[in-house]
Scaffold this active site. Structure first.
Site, PDB file in Angstrom:
ATOM      1  N   ARG A  34       3.014   5.329  43.617  1.00 56.06           N
ATOM      2  CA  ARG A  34       3.459   4.201  42.907  1.00 56.06           C
ATOM      3  C   ARG A  34       5.021   3.981  42.772  1.00 56.06           C
ATOM      4  O   ARG A  34       5.416   5.300  42.157  1.00 56.06           O
ATOM      5  CB  ARG A  34       2.600   3.936  41.614  1.00 56.06           C
ATOM      6  N   ARG A  75      11.324  -8.739  26.231  1.00 60.25           N
ATOM      7  CA  ARG A  75      11.974  -7.858  25.471  1.00 60.25           C
ATOM      8  C   ARG A  75      13.028  -8.061  24.419  1.00 60.25           C
ATOM      9  O   ARG A  75      13.553  -8.962  24.480  1.00 60.25           O
ATOM     10  CB  ARG A  75      12.564  -6.580  26.523  1.00 60.25           C
ATOM     11  N   LYS A 221      -2.776  -6.673  37.594  1.00 57.52           N
ATOM     12  CA  LYS A 221      -2.811  -5.740  36.249  1.00 57.52           C
ATOM     13  C   LYS A 221      -3.388  -6.469  35.360  1.00 57.52           C
ATOM     14  O   LYS A 221      -2.849  -7.580  35.021  1.00 57.52           O
ATOM     15  CB  LYS A 221      -1.376  -5.326  36.081  1.00 57.52           C
ATOM     16  N   THR A 282      -2.448   4.313  32.670  1.00 55.75           N
ATOM     17  CA  THR A 282      -1.898   4.520  31.221  1.00 55.75           C
ATOM     18  C   THR A 282      -2.255   5.677  30.573  1.00 55.75           C
ATOM     19  O   THR A 282      -3.602   5.436  30.018  1.00 55.75           O
ATOM     20  CB  THR A 282      -1.616   3.079  30.740  1.00 55.75           C
TER      21      THR A 282
HETATM   22 MG    MG Z   1       2.138  -3.227  31.507  1.00 55.89          MG
END
Ligand code: MG
Ligand code: G6P
Length: 483
Positions: A34, A75, A221, A282
């Site tokens: 990845r 963010r 995702k 994750t």
């Molecule tokens: Mg993410």
């Protein structure tokens, strides 16, 4: 011969970019590398990609490349002194007009001005993956006044999520659009889209990728609360994708950690039922960032994903920036192999009671039914153009290895993600029709996968090209003359 069926995706980064470490990762069983577009330059990714392809070829391995777009992660900007410490009950402001480089104990800038419109009084915001939580008490024209519910340290550029999801940032940023072109140039095998809201986001990414000349398969995702709000939303997103990723980091922040495990199981089941591949991602081996050994809880997490029949398990910081990238891949490989011994990962309910939609799907599923019920069958050979026929086969639980025989580089790499599927470079069109079965079986004899007396199932179409054409399944007895 025992093949590990669950595939391993590992993120490349500073800890895993030297030829030595990369080579060891490949030898330890890396199936998909990845490349995280949130970090590094296009040149960094290109250098890593060509090294992976070169080293895989050296060892006769097929490692797929997965690019992962940064997406519209919202963010905070930066602080004057890099970090602050918030206490429970503090007042803190998120401001679209405040300097992006001079956050203080009272206020910090944000990169995404629409956050102010998107949020309402009473909303809970989770910063830094939920380590700091605050509630909106007042909404000004360009700032949110918040009360800190859970304090802690807060530093530059940490992410912001809203409990319950629903922040409306479009899935593709200008940077993502530029990175899609880079992905096409690099001929990546998979491209992951971050924070897609629905099928339309995936369709848009697919259009941009196709326009740029890319052939990567698209991975959605699953990391927004909206994406898992109901079956219709989830299935719509899955159908618009070639594969999905259970992106547990952001997903858990939005839906709450208590909901995560149930939703993970549901995403895996739905993806498989809709004939798509699925990656579980994750913090799977998080403690291995600093330790050569996983915790029992991590072993259990990886094993349970394998038992739920995920196609692949993924390493993030463990392999990108950790101290033990090779050990992390080895540990995953070991744990997956162990889990695969459990009977539930070999049995299947064969989609009983369901109807099939296509001819090739019917052949693929008939193949798996036969392989699972005829004990002499040691391998399946699927002649394939795109990898589609073996993908459908691998949606069914089995312990019989599926070999994707294909002349195309793209398909050879792509199947590296599919559970229980391995590739053999092979061009049936270069042989007389009556020699194809024998030549294919010879490839498995040569590799020690089968021996005389074993049975092998071979699938193909009427002509030796054309995706979607699979209409035949042959049961072959190794050692007997074949036509
Ligand atoms: Mg993410
Ligand atoms: C190869 C075979 C064909 C078959 C095709 C299926 O080209 O020689 O006979 O029809 O693969 O490809 P697919 O992409 O659908 O798996």
């Amino acid at each position: 011969m025992t093949f590990r069926r669950t595939k391993i995706v590992a993120t490349l980064g500073p800890a895993s970019s030297s030829p030595e470490v990369l080579e060891q990762l490949i030898l330890a069983g890396l199936d998909v590398a990845r490349l995280n577009f949130s970090h590094g330059t296009p040149d960094d990714h290109k250098a890593r990609a060509s090294l992976v392809r070169e080293l895989a070829a050296k060892h006769g391995r097929h490692v797929a490349l997965l690019g992962d777009l940064q997406g519209p992660k919202i963010r905070i900007a930066k602080f004057e002194n890099k970090r602050i410490e918030l206490k429970d009950g503090d007042l803190f402001r998120l401001s679209s007009s405040h300097s992006r480089t001079a956050g203080t104990q009272e206020v910090v800038g944000i990169d995404y001005p629409a956050l102010i419109q998107d949020c309402d009084v009473g909303d809970e915001l989770l910063l830094d993956d939920g380590r700091v939580v605050m509630r909106v008490e007042l909404k000004g024209a360009d700032e949110l006044h918040c009360r800190v519910l859970i304090g802690g340290p807060l530093s530059d550029n940490k992410g912001i999520n809203r409990r319950g999801g629903g922040l409306t940032a479009p899935a593709l940023t200008e940077k993502d659009k530029a990175d899609i072109k880079v992905a096409a140039e690099m001929d990546l095998d998979y491209l992951a889209v971050s924070f897609p809201r629905d099928a339309a986001d995936m369709d848009y990414a697919r259009r941009l990728l196709t326009e740029a000349g890319g052939t990567a398969w698209l991975v959605a995702k699953i990391e927004r609360a909206e994406a898992v709000a109901d079956d219709e939303a989830l299935d719509g997103l899955i159908r618009a994708s070639d594969a999905v990723m259970v992106a547990r980091g952001d997903l858990a922040v939005e839906i709450g950690d208590a909901e995560l495990v149930g939703i993970q199981k549901k995403i895996i089941a739905h993806a498989r039922r809709l004939n798509k591949a699925v990656i579980t991602a994750t913090q799977m081996m998080e403690s291995m960032i600093h330790s050569p050994m996983p915790t029992r809880a991590e072993v259990s997490d990886v094993a349970n994903a394998a038992l739920d029949y995920t196609d692949a398990v993924m390493l993030s910081a463990e392999s990108a920036a950790g101290e033990y990238p090779v050990e992390a891949v080895q540990a995953m490989a070991r744990v997956c192999l162990g889990a695969e011994k459990h009977p539930t990962s070999k049995q299947s309910s064969h989609r009983l009671g369901r109807t099939f939609e296509r001819c090739d799907e019917s052949i693929a599923l008939a193949t798996m039914y036969t392989a699972n019920h005829f004990p002499g069958v040691k391998a399946i050979i699927s002649l394939t153009e795109s990898g589609y026929s073996p993908l459908i086969m691998s949606r069914i639980r089995s312990s019989i290895p599926i070999f994707a025989f294909t002349p195309h580089r793209e398909a050879q790499a792509r199947v590296a993600l599919f559970r229980g599927v391995y590739t053999v470079p092979f061009d049936p069109a270069s042989l007389p029709a009556n020699k194809v079965s024998q030549a294919a079986v010879d490839e498995l004899l040569k590799r020690g996968v089968v021996e005389p007396g074993d049975w092998v199932i071979l699938t193909k179409g009427d002509s030796y090209h054309g995706t979607g054409g699979t209409n035949t399944m042959k049961i072959l007895h190794v050692g007997d003359p074949m036509v």
